[in-house]
Scaffold this motif. Structure first.
Motif, PDB file in Angstrom:
ATOM      1  N   ILE A  51       0.776  -1.157   0.022  1.00 58.10           N
ATOM      2  CA  ILE A  51       0.005  -0.312  -0.072  1.00 58.10           C
ATOM      3  C   ILE A  51       0.897   1.266   0.094  1.00 58.10           C
ATOM      4  CG2 ILE A  51      -1.521   1.429   1.368  1.00 58.10           C
ATOM      5  CD1 ILE A  51      -3.030  -1.210   2.015  1.00 58.10           C
ATOM      6  N   ILE A  54       1.986   1.954  -3.549  1.00 58.04           N
ATOM      7  CA  ILE A  54       0.882   2.439  -4.547  1.00 58.04           C
ATOM      8  C   ILE A  54       0.484   3.907  -4.010  1.00 58.04           C
ATOM      9  CG2 ILE A  54      -1.552   2.279  -4.829  1.00 58.04           C
ATOM     10  CD1 ILE A  54      -1.212  -0.721  -4.652  1.00 58.04           C
ATOM     11  N   ALA A 113      -5.992   2.423  -3.047  1.00 55.01           N
ATOM     12  CA  ALA A 113      -4.857   1.660  -2.834  1.00 55.01           C
ATOM     13  C   ALA A 113      -5.206   0.336  -2.087  1.00 55.01           C
ATOM     14  CB  ALA A 113      -3.761   2.256  -2.162  1.00 55.01           C
ATOM     15  N   LYS A 147      -5.357   2.069 -12.184  1.00 53.13           N
ATOM     16  CA  LYS A 147      -5.342   1.439 -11.057  1.00 53.13           C
ATOM     17  C   LYS A 147      -6.920   0.920 -10.917  1.00 53.13           C
ATOM     18  CE  LYS A 147      -1.453   0.844  -8.500  1.00 53.13           C
ATOM     19  NZ  LYS A 147      -0.537   1.242  -9.717  1.00 53.13           N
TER      20      LYS A 147
END
Length: 205
Positions: A51, A54, A113, A147
């Motif tokens: 995370i 990201i 994320a 994403k």
């Protein structure tokens, strides 16, 4: 009555049996609880690493995400652990519970994320993102769009956005506008056809 009498006469013996059974069950609970705790710690380390990586890509380079696992003395239906997601979004700021984050844009990107990491594991069918494009543009916006496109393979996504990079990735487009009529304000939602998509993307560019 005969059984009741036997129970009374053998009370101490049965009480000892129950105590032994209770001790065995508690030992098993401790073993399973410890195994679950260690597994959660292992998974939490991987989640934190992924995370945080990201979040850098989503234009939050100074953010730090942490999974806090506090082991309790007494178990609940989910084990011995109290789990909380913590985040610091700026250098020098202490870690705070994710639920305390004030910015909708930051929260949207943090959730993006999280969902990117957990996409294959959760059972949520529809995700709604608002302000996911706050404070981003250019390459970062493209990364956010990619994403979201990845997430849309396993979820239905509804996104309110003003960025062409993000809007471009959508399969279906709606233009939302305000109109004033007879001194009243109304919200107008219009589904766009192919030419309408091109015109609207060109307009917001």
């Amino acid at each position: 009555k005969k059984r009741e009498l036997e129970n009374i006469l053998n009370f101490e013996e049965k009480q000892e049996e129950l105590k032994l059974k209770q001790q065995k069950l508690w030992k098993k609970i401790l073993e399973v609880g410890e195994a679950l705790h260690l597994k959660r710690k292992q998974i939490a380390d991987n989640i934190e690493k992924n995370i945080n990586q990201i979040l850098v890509e989503l234009n939050m380079p100074n953010a730090y995400f942490k999974v806090n696992i506090e082991k309790m003395e007494e178990p609940t239906e989910t084990g011995f652990d109290k789990i909380e997601f913590l985040i610091s979004t700026n250098i020098g700021e202490p870690l705070k519970p994710l639920s305390k984050i004030a910015s909708g844009g930051e929260l949207s990107r943090i959730m993006l994320a999280l969902k990117t990491i957990l996409a294959s594991a959760d059972g949520i069918s529809t995700l709604i993102f608002d302000e996911v494009d706050t404070g981003i543009s250019g390459k970062t916006a493209q990364l956010v769009a990619e994403k979201m496109a990845y997430l849309s393979k396993k979820h239905q996504l509804i996104c309110v956005t003003h960025l062409p990079q993000i809007a471009f990735m959508a399969d279906t487009h709606y233009r939302i506008s305000k109109i004033t009529k007879n001194e009243r304000t109304y919200i107008n939602v219009e589904k766009l056809d192919y030419q309408g998509k091109i015109n609207e993307l060109a307009r917001i560019m």
